[in-house]
Design an enzyme around this catalytic site. Structure first.
Site, PDB file in Angstrom:
ATOM      1  N   LYS A 114      63.339  45.783  51.117  1.00  0.00           N
ATOM      2  CA  LYS A 114      63.407  44.738  52.143  1.00  0.00           C
ATOM      3  C   LYS A 114      64.028  43.460  51.590  1.00  0.00           C
ATOM      4  CE  LYS A 114      60.091  46.322  55.496  1.00  0.00           C
ATOM      5  NZ  LYS A 114      58.950  46.058  56.347  1.00  0.00           N
ATOM      6  N   LYS A 197      64.677  56.354  55.866  1.00  0.00           N
ATOM      7  CA  LYS A 197      63.530  56.447  56.775  1.00  0.00           C
ATOM      8  C   LYS A 197      63.835  55.804  58.122  1.00  0.00           C
ATOM      9  CE  LYS A 197      60.221  53.485  56.815  1.00  0.00           C
ATOM     10  NZ  LYS A 197      59.003  52.745  57.122  1.00  0.00           N
ATOM     11  N   LYS A 200      61.591  50.568  62.397  1.00  0.00           N
ATOM     12  CA  LYS A 200      61.717  49.808  63.644  1.00  0.00           C
ATOM     13  C   LYS A 200      62.546  48.542  63.501  1.00  0.00           C
ATOM     14  CE  LYS A 200      56.930  48.966  63.548  1.00  0.00           C
ATOM     15  NZ  LYS A 200      56.619  48.450  62.221  1.00  0.00           N
TER      16      LYS A 200
HETATM   17  N1  AQP Z   1      59.895  57.013  59.638  1.00  0.00           N
HETATM   18  C1  AQP Z   1      58.586  57.171  59.514  1.00  0.00           C
HETATM   19  N2  AQP Z   1      58.045  58.394  59.393  1.00  0.00           N
HETATM   20  C2  AQP Z   1      56.701  58.571  59.271  1.00  0.00           C
HETATM   21  N3  AQP Z   1      55.823  57.530  59.292  1.00  0.00           N
HETATM   22  C3  AQP Z   1      56.334  56.292  59.411  1.00  0.00           C
HETATM   23  N4  AQP Z   1      55.764  55.069  59.478  1.00  0.00           N
HETATM   24  C4  AQP Z   1      56.707  54.117  59.597  1.00  0.00           C
HETATM   25  N5  AQP Z   1      57.919  54.695  59.656  1.00  0.00           N
HETATM   26  C5  AQP Z   1      57.715  56.048  59.538  1.00  0.00           C
HETATM   27  C6  AQP Z   1      54.330  54.833  59.419  1.00  0.00           C
HETATM   28  O1  AQP Z   1      54.004  53.976  60.513  1.00  0.00           O
HETATM   29  C7  AQP Z   1      52.928  53.134  60.116  1.00  0.00           C
HETATM   30  C8  AQP Z   1      53.219  51.716  60.459  1.00  0.00           C
HETATM   31  O2  AQP Z   1      54.170  51.165  59.642  1.00  0.00           O
HETATM   32  P1  AQP Z   1      54.336  49.578  59.550  1.00  0.00           P
HETATM   33  O3  AQP Z   1      54.681  49.013  60.847  1.00  0.00           O
HETATM   34  O4  AQP Z   1      53.120  48.969  58.945  1.00  0.00           O
HETATM   35  O5  AQP Z   1      55.466  49.385  58.525  1.00  0.00           O
HETATM   36  P2  AQP Z   1      56.536  50.329  57.969  1.00  0.00           P
HETATM   37  O6  AQP Z   1      55.909  51.470  57.239  1.00  0.00           O
HETATM   38  O7  AQP Z   1      57.470  49.487  57.170  1.00  0.00           O
HETATM   39  O8  AQP Z   1      57.201  50.884  59.297  1.00  0.00           O
HETATM   40  P3  AQP Z   1      58.605  50.567  59.915  1.00  0.00           P
HETATM   41  O9  AQP Z   1      58.655  51.198  61.261  1.00  0.00           O
HETATM   42  O10 AQP Z   1      59.677  50.938  58.948  1.00  0.00           O
HETATM   43  O11 AQP Z   1      58.539  49.010  60.108  1.00  0.00           O
HETATM   44  P4  AQP Z   1      59.495  47.865  59.603  1.00  0.00           P
HETATM   45  O12 AQP Z   1      60.869  48.257  60.051  1.00  0.00           O
HETATM   46  O13 AQP Z   1      58.979  46.641  60.260  1.00  0.00           O
HETATM   47  O14 AQP Z   1      59.338  47.824  58.118  1.00  0.00           O
HETATM   48  C9  AQP Z   1      52.673  53.382  58.625  1.00  0.00           C
HETATM   49  O15 AQP Z   1      51.587  54.258  58.495  1.00  0.00           O
HETATM   50  C10 AQP Z   1      53.947  54.040  58.185  1.00  0.00           C
HETATM   51  O16 AQP Z   1      53.752  54.891  57.067  1.00  0.00           O
END
Ligand code: AQP
Length: 337
Positions: A114, A197, A200
């Site tokens: 990030k 991955k 969002k």
């Molecule tokens: N691509 C993915 N596949 C499986 N699990 C996923 N998670 C996120 N992306 C995937 C799981 O969703 C939960 C919430 O995640 P978060 O919002 O706390 O942060 P993150 O893991 O960083 O998810 P994002 O969607 O990628 O958010 P941003 O873009 O804001 O960083 C967690 O349990 C995560 O493992």
């Protein structure tokens, strides 16, 4: 009868929830909610660790909470609340920050990823400290299990290290948590970049992620544009060249609960066009009831906010006790009653 295990998890309201968030995290919360004493939190304080719009944060926080419920979480089993409504999260995070080594934080791959996307001046200390806040979220509730996707494995390890260091320094205080990672769909990949991955908030590409509130036509369009390869062979594979097909099969398998052989047999002799359409259909049918329920919940004025207020009040009882215990053990002078 033994007490059900305490479970904690959350999603940051940092954008539109994706099918990665659903398959990796929320779905297992819902499927196993009756087994556990569960706290599911909208972790809004995490969403401010990267540049964000204050106007959007509020809307997204309520939206994420509504999606938890729409996906099937029931307040009969789970405590659903917003992180910033329970100030002990950030309070405990400070105490834990003071026993967390900088070396541990510098090793976190999510920080590296990030921060690499931001200009140096825009990398806040909060982004580096994010895993300590996450450790506080988990440890505050004496959590035993943390259902998350595979990308959070390293952060859970850190939470364990922090808890162990605290217990060794100040005496047994925290339960040592363990990650609960799903067998299928633990890492859903981007449709346009299947070696990264699905996320969002990390790309502006409209063909990267499928969102939980996407219309059926949009879902279909996104899957039709999904990156595959030129081999025309529908099999699971760890080969990065085949990551696109592997990802489509993974999504299909996770949502249809079949074993890998069954999925491969199902698509034997079919083409990529067929694969994409069928995966899109399964996703559309999974999202349909969630979207309907979401619309109903949001139409019921004030309902989500009431659920969140009740959830925060319940969570606060445990959080207050943990923080009082932590402060006592750390040697703070507690205020006279
Ligand atoms: N691509 C993915 N596949 C499986 N699990 C996923 N998670 C996120 N992306 C995937 C799981 O969703 C939960 C919430 O995640 P978060 O919002 O706390 O942060 P993150 O893991 O960083 O998810 P994002 O969607 O990628 O958010 P941003 O873009 O804001 O960083 C967690 O349990 C995560 O493992």
């Amino acid at each position: 009868m033994t007490n059900p295990k305490r479970v904690f998890s959350g999603v940051q309201p940092s954008g539109n929830l994706t099918i990665g968030n659903y398959i990796g995290a929320i779905r297992q919360w819902v499927e196993r909610q009756q087994e556990f004493d569960a706290c599911y939190c909208v972790v809004d304080a995490h969403a401010i660790t990267v540049p964000y719009e204050p106007q959007t944060l509020q809307t997204k926080t309520r939206e994420v909470a509504a999606l938890y419920l729409a996906a099937g979480l029931s307040t009969d089993y789970a405590t659903v609340f917003v992180q910033s409504h329970v100030p002990q999260h950030t309070e405990l995070a400070w105490y834990l920050t003071c026993i967390t080594s900088l070396g541990w934080l510098n090793r976190m791959t999510q920080f590296k990823d990030k921060s690499a996307r931001l200009e140096t001046e825009m990398i806040g200390a909060g982004l580096l400290n994010y895993p300590v806040l996450m450790a506080a979220d988990i440890l505050l509730y004496q959590t035993e299990l943390v259902p998350v996707g595979d990308d959070q494995r390293q952060h859970i390890e850190l939470a364990r290290d922090i808890a162990q260091r605290f217990n060794a320094t100040f005496g047994e205080t925290f339960t040592i948590p363990a990650a609960m990672i799903p067998l299928e769909g633990a890492r859903v990949m981007g449709l346009d970049t299947p070696t990264t991955k699905m996320s969002k908030s990390t790309t502006d590409s409209q063909y990267h992620a499928v969102y939980l509130l996407d219309e059926p036509d949009t879902v279909l369009k996104k899957f039709k544009r999904a990156v595959t390869d030129s081999l025309a062979d529908i099999r699971f594979s760890a080969d990065p060249e085949r990551a696109g097909v592997n990802n489509l099969l993974t999504i299909f398998q996770a949502l249809t609960h079949q074993n890998a052989e069954g999925v491969e047999a199902h698509f034997a002799g079919k083409g990529y066009g067929h694969l994409k359409t069928e995966v899109a259909e399964v996703v559309i049918e999974t999202l349909r009831p969630i979207q309907q329920h979401y619309a109903e919940l949001m139409a019921e004025g004030g309902y989500i906010d009431r659920v969140l207020a009740e959830g925060a009040a319940k969570a606060q009882v445990i959080a207050t006790q943990t923080v009082a215990d932590v402060k006592g053990r750390m040697g703070f002078l507690l205020p006279a009653l």
